[in-house]
Write a protein that holds these residues in place. Sequence first.
Motif, PDB file in Angstrom:
ATOM      1  N   ALA A  65       0.833  -1.205   0.000  1.00 14.00           N
ATOM      2  CA  ALA A  65       0.000   0.000   0.000  1.00 14.00           C
ATOM      3  C   ALA A  65       0.867   1.253   0.000  1.00 14.00           C
ATOM      4  O   ALA A  65       0.553   2.234  -0.686  1.00 14.00           O
ATOM      5  CB  ALA A  65      -0.930  -0.009   1.205  1.00 14.00           C
ATOM      6  N   MET A  77       2.181   1.748  -3.474  1.00 16.51           N
ATOM      7  CA  MET A  77       1.141   2.306  -4.330  1.00 16.51           C
ATOM      8  C   MET A  77       0.938   3.784  -4.038  1.00 16.51           C
ATOM      9  O   MET A  77       0.835   4.599  -4.954  1.00 16.51           O
ATOM     10  CB  MET A  77      -0.192   1.568  -4.145  1.00 16.51           C
ATOM     11  CG  MET A  77      -1.300   2.131  -5.034  1.00 16.51           C
ATOM     12  SD  MET A  77      -2.967   1.508  -4.640  1.00 16.51           S
ATOM     13  CE  MET A  77      -2.787  -0.216  -5.059  1.00 16.51           C
ATOM     14  N   HIS A  78       0.880   4.126  -2.757  1.00 14.70           N
ATOM     15  CA  HIS A  78       0.663   5.514  -2.359  1.00 14.70           C
ATOM     16  C   HIS A  78       1.733   6.426  -2.957  1.00 14.70           C
ATOM     17  O   HIS A  78       1.433   7.532  -3.410  1.00 14.70           O
ATOM     18  CB  HIS A  78       0.665   5.615  -0.836  1.00 14.70           C
ATOM     19  CG  HIS A  78       0.275   6.955  -0.315  1.00 14.70           C
ATOM     20  ND1 HIS A  78      -1.028   7.398  -0.266  1.00 14.70           N
ATOM     21  CD2 HIS A  78       1.025   7.991   0.147  1.00 14.70           C
ATOM     22  CE1 HIS A  78      -1.070   8.617   0.217  1.00 14.70           C
ATOM     23  NE2 HIS A  78       0.165   9.008   0.479  1.00 14.70           N
ATOM     24  N   LEU A 109       1.101   7.440  -6.585  1.00 18.77           N
ATOM     25  CA  LEU A 109      -0.076   8.236  -6.878  1.00 18.77           C
ATOM     26  C   LEU A 109       0.268   9.724  -7.042  1.00 18.77           C
ATOM     27  O   LEU A 109       1.221  10.219  -6.433  1.00 18.77           O
ATOM     28  CB  LEU A 109      -1.105   8.097  -5.761  1.00 18.77           C
ATOM     29  CG  LEU A 109      -1.645   6.691  -5.485  1.00 18.77           C
ATOM     30  CD1 LEU A 109      -2.540   6.712  -4.251  1.00 18.77           C
ATOM     31  CD2 LEU A 109      -2.399   6.147  -6.693  1.00 18.77           C
ATOM     32  N   THR A 124      -5.118   5.258   1.488  1.00 24.68           N
ATOM     33  CA  THR A 124      -4.823   4.353   0.377  1.00 24.68           C
ATOM     34  C   THR A 124      -4.975   2.909   0.819  1.00 24.68           C
ATOM     35  O   THR A 124      -5.584   2.081   0.121  1.00 24.68           O
ATOM     36  CB  THR A 124      -3.402   4.607  -0.156  1.00 24.68           C
ATOM     37  OG1 THR A 124      -3.307   5.955  -0.622  1.00 24.68           O
ATOM     38  CG2 THR A 124      -3.055   3.657  -1.286  1.00 24.68           C
ATOM     39  N   ILE A 144      -7.701   0.064  -0.579  1.00 25.26           N
ATOM     40  CA  ILE A 144      -7.290  -1.286  -0.993  1.00 25.26           C
ATOM     41  C   ILE A 144      -8.105  -2.327  -0.224  1.00 25.26           C
ATOM     42  O   ILE A 144      -8.603  -3.310  -0.800  1.00 25.26           O
ATOM     43  CB  ILE A 144      -5.785  -1.485  -0.756  1.00 25.26           C
ATOM     44  CG1 ILE A 144      -4.971  -0.583  -1.679  1.00 25.26           C
ATOM     45  CG2 ILE A 144      -5.395  -2.950  -0.961  1.00 25.26           C
ATOM     46  CD1 ILE A 144      -3.482  -0.558  -1.367  1.00 25.26           C
ATOM     47  N   GLU A 148      -6.321  -0.340  -8.200  1.00 29.92           N
ATOM     48  CA  GLU A 148      -5.387   0.787  -8.248  1.00 29.92           C
ATOM     49  C   GLU A 148      -5.777   1.867  -9.249  1.00 29.92           C
ATOM     50  O   GLU A 148      -5.666   3.056  -8.924  1.00 29.92           O
ATOM     51  CB  GLU A 148      -3.960   0.298  -8.521  1.00 29.92           C
ATOM     52  CG  GLU A 148      -2.966   1.459  -8.549  1.00 29.92           C
ATOM     53  CD  GLU A 148      -1.509   1.018  -8.599  1.00 29.92           C
ATOM     54  OE1 GLU A 148      -0.647   1.909  -8.762  1.00 29.92           O
ATOM     55  OE2 GLU A 148      -1.225  -0.190  -8.459  1.00 29.92           O
ATOM     56  N   ALA A 164      -6.211   5.642  -8.011  1.00 34.57           N
ATOM     57  CA  ALA A 164      -5.427   6.730  -8.595  1.00 34.57           C
ATOM     58  C   ALA A 164      -6.317   7.886  -9.027  1.00 34.57           C
ATOM     59  O   ALA A 164      -5.942   9.065  -8.892  1.00 34.57           O
ATOM     60  CB  ALA A 164      -4.615   6.207  -9.774  1.00 34.57           C
TER      61      ALA A 164
END
Length: 391
Positions: free
Chosen positions: A46, A49-50, A53, A359, A363, A369, A373
């Motif tokens: 996570a 991914m964050h 973004l 985020t 999830i 995702e 986003a």
Amino acid sequence: MWIIWRLIAALVVVGALAFFFFAPAYVERLQNPVTEHEPWPVSPAAQAMHERLVIGDWHADSLLWDRDLTERAAQGQVDLPRLIEGNVAVQVFTTVTKSPAGLNYEENSAEARDNITALYIGQLRPFRSWLDLTERALEQARQLAIAEKTAPEMLKIVRSRADLAEVLRRREEGEMLVGGLLGAEGGHALSGDLANLGRLYDAGFRIMGLTHFFDNELGASLHGEAGAGKGLTSFGRLAVGQMVEKQMIIDLAHASPEMAREVLEIVDVPVIVSHTGIYSQCQTQRNFPDALMKEIAGRGGLIGIGFWEEVTCDDTPAGIAASIVAAVALVGEDNVSLGSDFDGAVRTRFDVSELAALTQALIDKGMAEPVIAKVMGGNMVRYLEQALPAE
């Protein structure tokens, strides 16, 4: 005897200095608390991914509190170091110029004692801004300009599509730069004079909400005394028309439902609701009816989901994520964004530096995702790329 009087005078001076030094910060600590909590769990996936973004937020009232935004503060919820830690690319800084005593979501009088007057005097803001609402907005804009001058490596004020493109390019090249936009929370910042719209625009304002917690010269507030069915005034219609001409973004947060509908009737550009919730998910006075939200989104508008309990009915990351999921289900994944209301006299469960917890919560809700986003910032950036003036 003269010694006693000198001592009394000295004590008065010391007391006054102590008041002006400590009282504003004390007030802010009461108004913008973050509930004590253990660190929110964020998995490595996570967090990764964050960090990928592009994150944007439509609403923070940090300029009201006269803090040095270039320094990490012990109070409040937003400053530049914490924005950078939270990986925020675009932040709207909204200027609050009037707030009625006894503020509530049901009904407020425009004639009620104004809390911002006392705050401005206590903060020792420039005298010209003590009783002039336009000057209050301009003074807060000046504070953002000072922050940009002090720390250009952290902040660039965004006035145009070109400025936004520069921020995104520099971030792509590895700079942790925040693009800051100026917004006015309520058209009373015009002081009833359309010439002041030009003054605000020239100072960098690109967003304006039409009302706040009370009815004003532009029309009826969601929380005012005008009553059901009241919308724009003739002055409000003129102001909206000039905003469209200047490519200023119209924010319907705090507007009466009738005002919102009238705006949709007379403009041909998408509008926003910068900080709110979804009524069917959290049934409070603060949230527009679902049908109105769908109409706003159907015209290409964006809905910014807030981070406080009165609009989400649950201010944990999971609760805010639930509101975002409800918003996506109602208006579609291309019309949902973030509108924290950080530093807006609200209690939150995290500050902006902890935004990765949201985020993680999205999830956990099963959101993919590409959709995350969009709602975390992609939709906002796309909107700004169309709505802002070119240069």
